[in-house]
Design a protein around this motif. Structure first.
Motif, PDB file in Angstrom:
ATOM      1  N   ILE A 106       0.843  -1.199   0.000  1.00  0.00           N
ATOM      2  CA  ILE A 106       0.000   0.000   0.000  1.00  0.00           C
ATOM      3  C   ILE A 106       0.876   1.247   0.000  1.00  0.00           C
ATOM      4  CG2 ILE A 106      -2.039  -1.079   0.978  1.00  0.00           C
ATOM      5  CD1 ILE A 106      -1.220   0.052   3.703  1.00  0.00           C
ATOM      6  N   ALA A 107       1.980   1.178  -0.740  1.00  0.00           N
ATOM      7  CA  ALA A 107       2.895   2.317  -0.856  1.00  0.00           C
ATOM      8  C   ALA A 107       2.145   3.565  -1.284  1.00  0.00           C
ATOM      9  CB  ALA A 107       4.001   1.998  -1.870  1.00  0.00           C
ATOM     10  N   GLY A 108       2.397   4.656  -0.587  1.00  0.00           N
ATOM     11  CA  GLY A 108       1.786   5.932  -0.934  1.00  0.00           C
ATOM     12  C   GLY A 108       0.394   6.154  -0.367  1.00  0.00           C
ATOM     13  N   GLN A 109      -0.216   5.130   0.224  1.00  0.00           N
ATOM     14  CA  GLN A 109      -1.546   5.273   0.820  1.00  0.00           C
ATOM     15  C   GLN A 109      -1.398   5.556   2.311  1.00  0.00           C
ATOM     16  OE1 GLN A 109      -4.519   2.339  -0.565  1.00  0.00           O
ATOM     17  NE2 GLN A 109      -2.921   1.519  -1.912  1.00  0.00           N
ATOM     18  N   ASP A 110      -1.022   6.774   2.629  1.00  0.00           N
ATOM     19  CA  ASP A 110      -0.610   7.126   3.983  1.00  0.00           C
ATOM     20  C   ASP A 110      -1.717   6.925   5.015  1.00  0.00           C
ATOM     21  OD1 ASP A 110       1.813   7.763   2.908  1.00  0.00           O
ATOM     22  OD2 ASP A 110       1.459   9.924   2.851  1.00  0.00           O
ATOM     23  N   ASP A 111      -2.935   7.322   4.695  1.00  0.00           N
ATOM     24  CA  ASP A 111      -4.026   7.215   5.666  1.00  0.00           C
ATOM     25  C   ASP A 111      -4.324   5.757   5.998  1.00  0.00           C
ATOM     26  OD1 ASP A 111      -4.270   9.955   5.775  1.00  0.00           O
ATOM     27  OD2 ASP A 111      -5.928  10.046   4.334  1.00  0.00           O
ATOM     28  N   LEU A 112      -4.394   4.924   4.967  1.00  0.00           N
ATOM     29  CA  LEU A 112      -4.648   3.505   5.195  1.00  0.00           C
ATOM     30  C   LEU A 112      -3.513   2.877   5.988  1.00  0.00           C
ATOM     31  CD1 LEU A 112      -6.254   0.903   4.757  1.00  0.00           C
ATOM     32  CD2 LEU A 112      -5.107   0.658   2.538  1.00  0.00           C
ATOM     33  N   ALA A 113      -2.281   3.199   5.615  1.00  0.00           N
ATOM     34  CA  ALA A 113      -1.122   2.642   6.308  1.00  0.00           C
ATOM     35  C   ALA A 113      -1.129   3.030   7.790  1.00  0.00           C
ATOM     36  CB  ALA A 113       0.162   3.122   5.648  1.00  0.00           C
ATOM     37  N   ARG A 114      -1.470   4.283   8.083  1.00  0.00           N
ATOM     38  CA  ARG A 114      -1.504   4.743   9.468  1.00  0.00           C
ATOM     39  C   ARG A 114      -2.554   3.981  10.266  1.00  0.00           C
ATOM     40  NH1 ARG A 114      -2.975   9.416   8.469  1.00  0.00           N
ATOM     41  NH2 ARG A 114      -0.899  10.243   8.003  1.00  0.00           N
ATOM     42  N   ASN A 115      -3.730   3.789   9.681  1.00  0.00           N
ATOM     43  CA  ASN A 115      -4.791   3.065  10.375  1.00  0.00           C
ATOM     44  C   ASN A 115      -4.412   1.612  10.626  1.00  0.00           C
ATOM     45  OD1 ASN A 115      -6.436   5.346  10.423  1.00  0.00           O
ATOM     46  ND2 ASN A 115      -7.474   4.814   8.499  1.00  0.00           N
ATOM     47  N   LEU A 116      -3.737   0.996   9.675  1.00  0.00           N
ATOM     48  CA  LEU A 116      -3.333  -0.405   9.851  1.00  0.00           C
ATOM     49  C   LEU A 116      -2.229  -0.527  10.904  1.00  0.00           C
ATOM     50  CD1 LEU A 116      -3.377  -1.813   6.207  1.00  0.00           C
ATOM     51  CD2 LEU A 116      -5.172  -1.816   7.933  1.00  0.00           C
ATOM     52  N   GLU A 117      -1.339   0.430  10.966  1.00  0.00           N
ATOM     53  CA  GLU A 117      -0.307   0.411  12.006  1.00  0.00           C
ATOM     54  C   GLU A 117      -0.932   0.529  13.391  1.00  0.00           C
ATOM     55  OE1 GLU A 117       3.160   2.853  11.570  1.00  0.00           O
ATOM     56  OE2 GLU A 117       3.105   2.729   9.393  1.00  0.00           O
ATOM     57  N   ILE A 118      -1.937   1.376  13.520  1.00  0.00           N
ATOM     58  CA  ILE A 118      -2.621   1.532  14.805  1.00  0.00           C
ATOM     59  C   ILE A 118      -3.325   0.230  15.189  1.00  0.00           C
ATOM     60  CG2 ILE A 118      -4.513   2.725  15.983  1.00  0.00           C
ATOM     61  CD1 ILE A 118      -3.779   5.207  14.292  1.00  0.00           C
ATOM     62  N   ALA A 119      -3.994  -0.397  14.216  1.00  0.00           N
ATOM     63  CA  ALA A 119      -4.675  -1.667  14.483  1.00  0.00           C
ATOM     64  C   ALA A 119      -3.678  -2.755  14.863  1.00  0.00           C
ATOM     65  CB  ALA A 119      -5.486  -2.093  13.262  1.00  0.00           C
ATOM     66  N   ALA A 120      -2.514  -2.750  14.224  1.00  0.00           N
ATOM     67  CA  ALA A 120      -1.496  -3.774  14.494  1.00  0.00           C
ATOM     68  C   ALA A 120      -0.895  -3.636  15.880  1.00  0.00           C
ATOM     69  CB  ALA A 120      -0.396  -3.698  13.439  1.00  0.00           C
ATOM     70  N   ALA A 121      -0.980  -2.448  16.468  1.00  0.00           N
ATOM     71  CA  ALA A 121      -0.371  -2.214  17.778  1.00  0.00           C
ATOM     72  C   ALA A 121      -1.091  -2.962  18.898  1.00  0.00           C
ATOM     73  CB  ALA A 121      -0.348  -0.716  18.078  1.00  0.00           C
ATOM     74  N   ASP A 122      -2.329  -3.389  18.653  1.00  0.00           N
ATOM     75  CA  ASP A 122      -3.105  -4.033  19.716  1.00  0.00           C
ATOM     76  C   ASP A 122      -2.446  -5.301  20.239  1.00  0.00           C
ATOM     77  OD1 ASP A 122      -5.040  -2.117  19.796  1.00  0.00           O
ATOM     78  OD2 ASP A 122      -6.460  -3.176  18.510  1.00  0.00           O
ATOM     79  N   ASN A 123      -1.792  -6.075  19.376  1.00  0.00           N
ATOM     80  CA  ASN A 123      -1.077  -7.247  19.878  1.00  0.00           C
ATOM     81  C   ASN A 123       0.415  -7.168  19.564  1.00  0.00           C
ATOM     82  OD1 ASN A 123      -1.093  -7.903  17.116  1.00  0.00           O
ATOM     83  ND2 ASN A 123      -1.283 -10.097  17.536  1.00  0.00           N
ATOM     84  N   LEU A 124       0.895  -5.924  19.437  1.00  0.00           N
ATOM     85  CA  LEU A 124       2.337  -5.667  19.261  1.00  0.00           C
ATOM     86  C   LEU A 124       2.913  -6.400  18.057  1.00  0.00           C
ATOM     87  CD1 LEU A 124       3.493  -5.840  22.999  1.00  0.00           C
ATOM     88  CD2 LEU A 124       2.718  -3.854  21.699  1.00  0.00           C
ATOM     89  N   LYS A 125       2.159  -6.386  16.946  1.00  0.00           N
ATOM     90  CA  LYS A 125       2.664  -6.999  15.725  1.00  0.00           C
ATOM     91  C   LYS A 125       3.933  -6.302  15.254  1.00  0.00           C
ATOM     92  CE  LYS A 125      -1.669  -8.438  13.505  1.00  0.00           C
ATOM     93  NZ  LYS A 125      -2.516  -8.190  14.679  1.00  0.00           N
ATOM     94  N   ARG A 126       4.788  -7.080  14.616  1.00  0.00           N
ATOM     95  CA  ARG A 126       5.872  -6.471  13.846  1.00  0.00           C
ATOM     96  C   ARG A 126       5.253  -5.859  12.592  1.00  0.00           C
ATOM     97  NH1 ARG A 126      11.281  -8.419  14.656  1.00  0.00           N
ATOM     98  NH2 ARG A 126      11.378  -9.692  16.555  1.00  0.00           N
ATOM     99  N   VAL A 127       5.689  -4.669  12.215  1.00  0.00           N
ATOM    100  CA  VAL A 127       5.132  -3.970  11.065  1.00  0.00           C
ATOM    101  C   VAL A 127       6.258  -3.556  10.132  1.00  0.00           C
ATOM    102  CG1 VAL A 127       3.830  -1.966  10.253  1.00  0.00           C
ATOM    103  CG2 VAL A 127       3.139  -3.125  12.364  1.00  0.00           C
ATOM    104  N   ARG A 128       6.140  -3.947   8.893  1.00  0.00           N
ATOM    105  CA  ARG A 128       7.007  -3.405   7.846  1.00  0.00           C
ATOM    106  C   ARG A 128       6.237  -2.263   7.208  1.00  0.00           C
ATOM    107  NH1 ARG A 128       9.358  -6.500   2.458  1.00  0.00           N
ATOM    108  NH2 ARG A 128      11.116  -5.104   2.059  1.00  0.00           N
TER     109      ARG A 128
END
Length: 290
Positions: A235-257
């Motif tokens: 999702i390169a360049g899709q900043d809003d979507l990427a930000r929301n997915l990073e926030i969702a991933a934080a709930d169980n401390l996922k590794r995020v690329r």
């Protein structure tokens, strides 16, 4: 034969080594690079995503327990099967991404070479990132890399084959299992790759391929508590979507690329970074002399 009606294909999902239809019953039209109808693809739903995670988790223990040498053999086998089916992959890339036949052939060559490259790394990455650590005391202190678990991957949208392999191969090389959401507009190379996986030595559930929208499936994978890491490269360049997915991933401390600003040049040497971000390090202390 004059007047023969085309047999139009509806591509299915690839979950747990099988090819199910989406539980939603929906599909979407896939056009080629010239805007002409090419096929229908299953539109994966939240339930399909959950099923794929279950299949990946079920396969993880067995796949991660394989020897690195055996995983290397299996990756090499995938490359062999792709080489045998290269005309089909060239056609899929040419129709999906456009350009010339020479370019499509080059992409397929680079893809197969990339698989062989990762096969070579399977039994060597431990020596590069692991090691014996000097400690103050009569102990051996050994650090050993281990796979992180189930990895969700949002595949690149433009590079539908080389980009796809460049994000999936490093994960399975290390012993992780994968749920990958293919390029939405260019799913044909991904589903063709799934057909290769089904006829090679890859155990069921190690790679699960979903066709559909990253915007729809991504949030459920990012928030899924049984997914250990998520790759947002697609999702390169899709900043809003990427930000929301990073926030969702934080709930169980996922590794995020994290998603890059623009899709990378997949033809470049990837280095070891696509592998090392997916490794956990286990450190063992053992008394000397026992």
């Amino acid at each position: 034969m004059a007047g023969r009606i085309d047999v139009r294909k509806t591509y299915k999902l690839f979950i747990g080594g099988a090819f199910p239809r989406s539980e939603s019953g929906y599909s979407y039209v896939v056009n080629d690079a010239k805007g002409q109808f090419m096929a229908n693809a299953s539109l994966a739903s939240r339930k399909d995503g959950r099923d794929a995670v279950v299949a990946a988790r079920k396969a993880f223990d067995g796949w991660s327990a394989r020897t690195a040498y055996n995983r290397a053999q299996i990756l090499y086998r995938i490359a062999e099967v792709m080489e045998d089916r290269r005309p089909q992959f060239v056609d899929a890339v040419l129709r999906s991404e456009g350009g010339s036949a020479a370019r499509a052939n080059k992409v397929v060559d680079e893809t197969i070479d990339r698989l062989v490259w990762y096969a070579g790394w399977a039994d060597k990455i431990t020596q590069v990132v692991g090691g014996a650590n000097p400690v103050a005391g009569p102990f051996f202190n050994l650090s050993t890399p281990e796979p992180t678990g189930v990895v969700a991957v949002l595949a690149p949208q433009d590079s539908s084959l080389l980009g796809l392999i460049s994000v999936v191969a490093p994960a399975i090389t290390l012993g992780n299992t994968v749920v990958v959401v293919s390029s939405y507009e260019r799913p044909l190379p991904a589903v063709t790759f799934a057909e290769v996986l089904a006829t090679s030595d890859v155990p069921a559930g190690v790679v699960n391929v979903l066709t559909g929208s990253a915007e729809t499936i991504g949030p459920w994978l990012a928030s899924h508590m049984d997914v250990n890491a998520i790759d947002l490269t697609g999702i390169a360049g899709q900043d809003d979507l990427a930000r929301n997915l990073e926030i969702a991933a934080a709930d169980n401390l996922k590794r995020v690329r994290r998603a890059p600003a623009a899709e990378p040049d997949w033809a470049l040497d990837p280095g070891t970074a696509p592998m090392t971000w997916l490794l956990e390090t286990k450190t063992v202390w053992h008394p000397i002399g026992l």
